[in-house]
Design a protein around this motif. Structure first.
Motif, short mmCIF file in Angstrom:
data_model
loop_
_atom_site.label_atom_id
_atom_site.label_comp_id
_atom_site.label_asym_id
_atom_site.label_seq_id
_atom_site.Cartn_x
_atom_site.Cartn_y
_atom_site.Cartn_z
N LEU A 186 0.84 -1.19 0.00
CA LEU A 186 0.00 0.00 0.00
C LEU A 186 0.88 1.24 0.00
O LEU A 186 1.80 1.35 0.81
N VAL A 187 0.62 2.17 -0.93
CA VAL A 187 1.30 3.46 -0.92
C VAL A 187 0.47 4.39 -0.05
O VAL A 187 -0.63 4.80 -0.42
N TYR A 188 1.00 4.69 1.13
CA TYR A 188 0.29 5.46 2.15
C TYR A 188 0.81 6.89 2.16
O TYR A 188 2.03 7.11 2.16
N LEU A 189 -0.09 7.86 2.17
CA LEU A 189 0.30 9.25 2.23
C LEU A 189 0.41 9.68 3.69
O LEU A 189 -0.57 9.69 4.42
N LEU A 190 1.63 10.03 4.11
CA LEU A 190 1.87 10.43 5.49
C LEU A 190 1.08 11.68 5.87
O LEU A 190 1.00 12.64 5.09
N LEU A 228 10.44 11.92 8.94
CA LEU A 228 9.30 11.62 8.09
C LEU A 228 8.57 12.91 7.77
O LEU A 228 8.24 13.68 8.67
N LEU A 229 8.33 13.15 6.49
CA LEU A 229 7.69 14.39 6.06
C LEU A 229 6.21 14.15 5.76
O LEU A 229 5.86 13.19 5.06
N ALA A 230 5.37 15.01 6.30
CA ALA A 230 3.94 14.92 6.00
C ALA A 230 3.71 15.13 4.52
O ALA A 230 4.46 15.85 3.84
#
Length: 314
Positions: A186-190, A228-230
């Motif tokens: 899954l490509v999850y958007l932070l 980790l960048l939003a």
């Protein structure tokens, strides 16, 4: 000719020596490079094509917002199927979705050169730029470098009505991940406040698997934090064994994938087996009818032989 033949053999041997390593390596966290629209040749375009499979079903996490706030419009934007999006997310295909709600979108992922991607068409509107498309419209689920490489328009002067190809991020499990029971990615958007632990916990994935999937490591010092960048993408390895504990997870259900095949851990027990079950039933009826015909034919033959014997004794 002989020299060319020997060079071909040598290059093949080198590729075979290198290939097993690439199969086992994971993907690097892309961080803010997804928004890099400069002429930087070292900026990544997406995830490396290093899985056991050249193509697979992958998943994207998209946060709904007008005008992309129902399964039909989201499917149109991301090149998926509205009915599949509705089924996975337990909604109707025409339901209006509340803003900023996380929606799981299955896509058909395949290799394009050395990069995994899922291509979807997009028609440019007024004030579109590659940067704005990556950040606002496609929410960091593509990269500026991939957009620039796939289309011949300038990054900031895209004509209204221009037909673009958008290479969406996606990936297939590597050899190591497959061996550990990972069935898809899954490509999850932070989002703001997300951590590796909380993201993994939401999908039944342990922290170590999350770190390895993105080639990350925990900070060595208690005073330091992971960078980790939003609003940047991160991969979540979806593990099949968690389906026993949480069978309602979206990747456990049996659903029809964008390529037309049935996917899901429990397809043997769900809708994915309807067609085979009907086929077996039809074959059973056919075989039964065949035996009935043979029985009737044998009975008629028996009657014919008996009558012939009776006539011969008179």
């Amino acid at each position: 000719m002989e020299l060319l033949h020997n060079l071909n053999i040598l290059s093949t041997i080198l590729l075979l020596c290198m290939f097993p390593h690439s199969l086992k390596s994971q993907q690097a966290y892309l961080n803010g490079t997804v928004y890099d629209c400069s002429n930087n040749p070292s900026a990544p375009k997406g995830y490396l094509c290093n899985g056991l499979q050249k193509s697979c079903t992958s998943f994207l996490l998209f946060r709904s917002k007008p005008p992309y706030d129902n399964p039909v419009r989201i499917a149109y934007l991301l090149g998926s199927e509205a009915s599949t999006i509705a089924s996975i997310n337990n909604i109707s295909r025409n339901d209006k979705i509340a803003s900023n709600k996380s929606i799981i979108v299955p896509v058909f992922c395949s290799c394009s050169g050395n990069i995994y991607q899922h291509n979807t068409p997009y028609t440019a509107i007024k004030n579109d730029t590659y940067y704005e498309l990556v950040k606002e419209t496609f929410q960091g689920l593509t990269t500026c470098q991939a957009m620039m490489g796939q289309n011949y328009y300038a990054p900031i002067n895209i004509p209204i009505g221009a037909e673009l190809t958008v290479p969406m991020l996606c990936a297939c499990p590597t050899e190591n991940q497959t061996a550990r029971g990972v069935t898809s990615l899954l490509v999850y958007l932070l989002n703001y406040g997300d951590t590796i632990k909380t993201i993994g916990g939401a999908y039944g994935v342990d922290e170590q698997s999350m770190l390895e999937a993105n080639e990350l490591s925990l900070p060595q010092s208690a005073n330091s934090s992971m960078d980790l960048l939003a609003l940047t993408p991160i991969l979540v390895p979806l593990i099949g064994r968690t389906c026993k504990e949480n069978p309602d997870m979206f990747y456990c259900k049996c659903y029809q994938a964008p390529d037309g095949s049935y996917q899901g851990i429990f397809c043997d027990e769900s809708d994915g087996q309807k067609f085979p079950a009907q086929l077996v039933a039809a074959l059973g009826v056919g075989i039964g009818a065949g035996f009935l015909c043979l029985f009737l034919l044998g009975y008629k033959l028996y009657q014919y032989i008996q009558k012939k014997r009776e006539r011969s004794t008179l």
